[in-house]
Design a protein around this motif. Structure first.
Motif, PDB file in Angstrom:
ATOM      1  N   PRO A 183       0.813  -1.228   0.000  1.00  0.00           N
ATOM      2  CA  PRO A 183       0.000   0.000   0.000  1.00  0.00           C
ATOM      3  C   PRO A 183       0.843   1.272   0.000  1.00  0.00           C
ATOM      4  O   PRO A 183       0.337   2.350  -0.291  1.00  0.00           O
ATOM      5  N   PHE A 184       2.138   1.146   0.309  1.00  0.00           N
ATOM      6  CA  PHE A 184       3.026   2.319   0.347  1.00  0.00           C
ATOM      7  C   PHE A 184       3.991   2.335  -0.838  1.00  0.00           C
ATOM      8  O   PHE A 184       5.009   3.022  -0.776  1.00  0.00           O
ATOM      9  N   ILE A 185       3.671   1.601  -1.910  1.00  0.00           N
ATOM     10  CA  ILE A 185       4.612   1.460  -3.009  1.00  0.00           C
ATOM     11  C   ILE A 185       5.013   2.810  -3.588  1.00  0.00           C
ATOM     12  O   ILE A 185       6.170   3.025  -3.969  1.00  0.00           O
ATOM     13  N   ASN A 186       4.113   3.764  -3.643  1.00  0.00           N
ATOM     14  CA  ASN A 186       4.421   5.065  -4.246  1.00  0.00           C
ATOM     15  C   ASN A 186       5.274   5.946  -3.336  1.00  0.00           C
ATOM     16  O   ASN A 186       5.799   6.971  -3.787  1.00  0.00           O
ATOM     17  N   GLU A 187       5.389   5.555  -2.065  1.00  0.00           N
ATOM     18  CA  GLU A 187       6.193   6.327  -1.119  1.00  0.00           C
ATOM     19  C   GLU A 187       7.417   5.553  -0.640  1.00  0.00           C
ATOM     20  O   GLU A 187       8.168   6.039   0.205  1.00  0.00           O
ATOM     21  N   CYS A 188       7.645   4.373  -1.169  1.00  0.00           N
ATOM     22  CA  CYS A 188       8.685   3.468  -0.684  1.00  0.00           C
ATOM     23  C   CYS A 188      10.074   4.091  -0.835  1.00  0.00           C
ATOM     24  O   CYS A 188      10.491   4.468  -1.936  1.00  0.00           O
ATOM     25  N   PHE A 189      10.795   4.177   0.264  1.00  0.00           N
ATOM     26  CA  PHE A 189      12.131   4.775   0.245  1.00  0.00           C
ATOM     27  C   PHE A 189      13.112   3.931  -0.562  1.00  0.00           C
ATOM     28  O   PHE A 189      13.906   4.459  -1.351  1.00  0.00           O
ATOM     29  N   ALA A 190      13.085   2.614  -0.360  1.00  0.00           N
ATOM     30  CA  ALA A 190      14.016   1.741  -1.070  1.00  0.00           C
ATOM     31  C   ALA A 190      13.745   1.763  -2.569  1.00  0.00           C
ATOM     32  O   ALA A 190      14.679   1.824  -3.386  1.00  0.00           O
ATOM     33  N   GLN A 191      12.469   1.727  -2.945  1.00  0.00           N
ATOM     34  CA  GLN A 191      12.114   1.759  -4.355  1.00  0.00           C
ATOM     35  C   GLN A 191      12.508   3.094  -4.980  1.00  0.00           C
ATOM     36  O   GLN A 191      13.018   3.154  -6.106  1.00  0.00           O
ATOM     37  N   ARG A 192      12.308   4.174  -4.214  1.00  0.00           N
ATOM     38  CA  ARG A 192      12.664   5.497  -4.716  1.00  0.00           C
ATOM     39  C   ARG A 192      14.174   5.600  -4.916  1.00  0.00           C
ATOM     40  O   ARG A 192      14.647   6.167  -5.911  1.00  0.00           O
ATOM     41  N   ALA A 193      14.951   5.030  -3.965  1.00  0.00           N
ATOM     42  CA  ALA A 193      16.409   5.052  -4.100  1.00  0.00           C
ATOM     43  C   ALA A 193      16.846   4.262  -5.335  1.00  0.00           C
ATOM     44  O   ALA A 193      17.757   4.690  -6.061  1.00  0.00           O
ATOM     45  N   ARG A 194      16.199   3.129  -5.579  1.00  0.00           N
ATOM     46  CA  ARG A 194      16.538   2.327  -6.761  1.00  0.00           C
ATOM     47  C   ARG A 194      16.213   3.095  -8.046  1.00  0.00           C
ATOM     48  O   ARG A 194      17.008   3.106  -8.997  1.00  0.00           O
ATOM     49  N   GLU A 195      15.066   3.751  -8.088  1.00  0.00           N
ATOM     50  CA  GLU A 195      14.681   4.514  -9.283  1.00  0.00           C
ATOM     51  C   GLU A 195      15.608   5.703  -9.500  1.00  0.00           C
ATOM     52  O   GLU A 195      16.001   6.000 -10.635  1.00  0.00           O
ATOM     53  N   THR A 196      15.968   6.383  -8.400  1.00  0.00           N
ATOM     54  CA  THR A 196      16.891   7.514  -8.514  1.00  0.00           C
ATOM     55  C   THR A 196      18.234   7.062  -9.043  1.00  0.00           C
ATOM     56  O   THR A 196      18.854   7.720  -9.884  1.00  0.00           O
ATOM     57  N   ALA A 197      18.709   5.918  -8.543  1.00  0.00           N
ATOM     58  CA  ALA A 197      19.989   5.385  -9.006  1.00  0.00           C
ATOM     59  C   ALA A 197      19.922   5.006 -10.483  1.00  0.00           C
ATOM     60  O   ALA A 197      20.879   5.233 -11.238  1.00  0.00           O
TER      61      ALA A 197
END
Length: 635
Positions: A183-197
């Protein structure tokens, strides 16, 4: 950029630039003070800006990752933008569990009982449980508040930090992540870090994650054109460590408990397999397992069959997504360990440890990580390996072999760009040749007497490095008994706090074991004497060293020189490198192991260390230390 010109740094930048243009590998030994971070960042970022390439920098530690991201890279980005008109994006990427999980911290995961690991009597367990519940509860509340304000969810950005046990209840491994169903996929810190990288021009990671990428099936760093390995002397060891897996009765029991709790499936076969594994391991001696007993093979066949059945039942389980993910993560953890056991036994190191009575562990690690690093880690991309200590015995051959450059298919060369320091003029290498060779029962009375005398002559200001915990304790005890200087002992506070006190008190002594041989950076008079108690050869019973030596012998090489001597030489170079951290530093490295002078392999070790002015004369070195003490570091 506001700095001073350094010829070694300029040489390094030219070599790195040529390697990237020619798509070749290069090993660069850059001594302390060279400024190697800028020596590779400038050509790497210029290449990325001018050619639209993507680069990767891998470091030994999370702390160095942060230094590059926060301190070094921004200055280079500004300079490159000024000269090329392109402003690059640099991002850091760490393992999944380094980031806060919003779903878990919000109670979205069913948690195992966190008190399973507590030991002691029922009363002690109850008291510990009460303390844990109170203390961890406060920390969890603080993490929930922090989650509302942090932009990264990165554990390193949390000040003060929290204990590992608490952080595990606020983060998840990649296996445990719910992915798109969270439910927090759009706010996920780890996912965001992966996308930023993935969107960044340069990614800064660490050796463990680089190793996961090299040894796994998933490409964590797509589209990378050039790879830089900082502190490359640690790469092979870190990759082997992250690839190590364990099998034990307690692990299988925990997996079974997780499956019963979260997947609601029968685990009796798995529990029987756990008991069979425990029975097969119990009579085995600790250490390297050269032959695999039949009882152990049979037990793991049963465990594998039971795990397969559990996996099939999990597919049909009707539990919620979070519970099913935790169950699947537990199965995958055990399946990974069994897969390592099932791999070619000649290419795996297998050994038994007994951390607790009745708690035998079967450990497995790859014998050689060079193939994975050479083929998948580097491949045909230019790779730049750098550190202050890569040339062992005067040659780069060892590091090139261990890190896979020799088998990558691309040409490589090595260069030593030197150091702005003048070791022969700034420091003395004293070998206590008159002391008998070390034995197996800790430091001798002669070693402790020599230590005390040297520290007295120096007036403190000593970093005392020991090859074992027992020896370090004996050294600290001798110094506390026979000197008046403040003695800081590893383990009595955090390493960073001890180093800060050592730096601030110029007459204090810092005593410790192998973790202090690297990374202690104390400039000035506070570290004017570095004492090394003995050459740090691997312990004769070290299973990894044993297995690697046996493999070297099978390949027609000398196992001692290939494994033990290179290991010891690297640590000796790192330990001696703690002395000179600036052009104004002066001091002595004292080695209290006469084998450095009397054994033929001593020349190989000395050739790996900084070229300090050598002496074996006790009177000469004591006089030099006394002059240094009286001059307060000015001469």
């Amino acid at each position: 950029m506001g700095g001073a010109a350094r010829s070694g740094q300029q040489d390094m930048a030219r070599v790195v630039s040529r390697a990237m243009s020619a798509r070749e590998h290069v090993i660069v030994q850059a001594g302390t003070g060279t400024g190697k971070s800028l020596g590779y960042l400038v050509p790497l970022l210029v290449d990325c800006a001018r050619r639209g390439n993507r680069g990767l920098v891998s470091t030994a530690t999370l702390a160095l990752q942060r230094q590059i991201l926060v301190k070094d890279a921004p200055a280079v980005i500004d300079a490159v933008a000024e000269h090329t008109g392109v402003r690059l994006r640099v991002a850091v990427l760490k393992g999944w569990s380094n980031y806060l999980c919003l779903n878990r911290i919000s109670g979205g995961y069913p948690d195992e009982d966190a008190l399973f690991s507590l030991e002691g009597s029922d009363t002690e367990k109850s008291d510990a449980a009460d303390r844990y519940a109170t203390d961890s509860g406060r920390e969890i509340i603080r993490l929930r508040e922090w989650a509302k304000t942090t932009d990264t969810g990165d554990r390193d950005d949390l000040t003060p930090g929290v204990p590992d046990l608490v952080w595990r209840r606020a983060s998840v491994s990649k296996r445990e992540c719910l992915g798109k169903t969270c439910p927090f996929i759009n706010e996920c810190f780890a996912q965001r870090a992966r996308e930023t990288a993935n969107d960044a021009d340069v990614v800064v990671t660490n050796h463990s994650l680089f190793g996961i990428n090299a040894t796994g099936d998933t490409d964590l760093f797509p589209g990378i054109n050039a790879v830089v390995i900082d502190e490359a002397h640690e790469l092979a060891g870190r990759v082997r460590d992250q690839a190590r897996v364990e099998l034990s009765q307690s692990l299988i029991t925990r997996v079974a408990r997780t499956l019963r709790t979260h997947a609601k499936i029968s685990v009796s076969a798995l529990e029987k397999g756990a008991i069979a594994l425990g029975s097969a391991l119990e009579p085995l001696d600790e250490g390297l397992l050269v032959e695999r007993p039949e009882a152990l093979r049979d037990a793991l066949i049963d465990v594998n069959d039971a795990l397969g059945q559990a996996g099939r039942e999990l597919k049909n389980s009707s539990v919620d997504a979070a519970s099913k993910t935790l169950a699947r993560a537990a199965i995958d953890e055990l399946a990974e360990a069994i897969a390592a056991w099932s791999a070619d036994s000649e290419r795996m190191i297998t050994w038994v440890t007994r951390p607790d009575v009745g708690g035998e562990h079967l450990n497995l690690a790859p014998l050689d990580v060079a193939p994975a690093l050479g083929s998948r880690g580097f491949g045909d991309r230019p790779a730049i390996l750098t550190s202050a200590t890569l040339k062992l015995g005067g040659s780069f051959t060892s590091i090139a072999h261990d890190c896979g450059l020799s088998i990558s298919g691309q040409p490589w060369n090595g260069i030593d760009v030197g150091t702005p320091f003048v070791p022969q003029s700034q420091g003395i290498l004293y070998t206590a040749a008159h002391i008998p060779p070390p034995g197996h029962s800790g430091p001798s009375p002669q070693v402790l007497d020599e230590l005390v005398d040297l520290v007295r002559a120096a007036g403190g200001g000593t970093l005392a490095l020991f090859s074992s915990w027992k020896a370090a304790q004996a050294g600290a005890q001798a110094l506390r008994k026979d000197t008046e200087f403040p003695i800081l002992m590893q383990g009595e506070d955090t390493v960073s706090a001890l180093v800060t006190r050592f730096r601030e008190d110029t007459d204090s002594c810092l005593v410790g074991t192998l973790s202090l041989w690297q990374g202690v950076d104390v400039v000035g008079h506070s570290c004017r004497l570095v004492v090394i108690d003995r050459i740090p050869f691997p312990h004769p019973a070290d299973p990894v060293a044993q297995a690697r030596s046996r493999d070297a012998e099978r390949r027609g090489l000398n196992g001692f020189r290939t494994v033990s001597l290179t290991h010891a030489s690297l640590l000796m170079a790192q330990g001696a490198g703690r002395l000179l951290r600036s052009v104004s530093d002066r001091g002595v490295v004292a080695v209290l192991d006469s084998r450095l002078s009397t054994k033929s392999y001593g020349a190989f070790i000395r050739a790996s260390m900084p070229p300090l002015w050598p002496t074996e004369d006790p009177d000469v070195v004591r006089s030099a230390l006394q002059r240094l003490r009286d001059s307060s570091g000015d001469a």
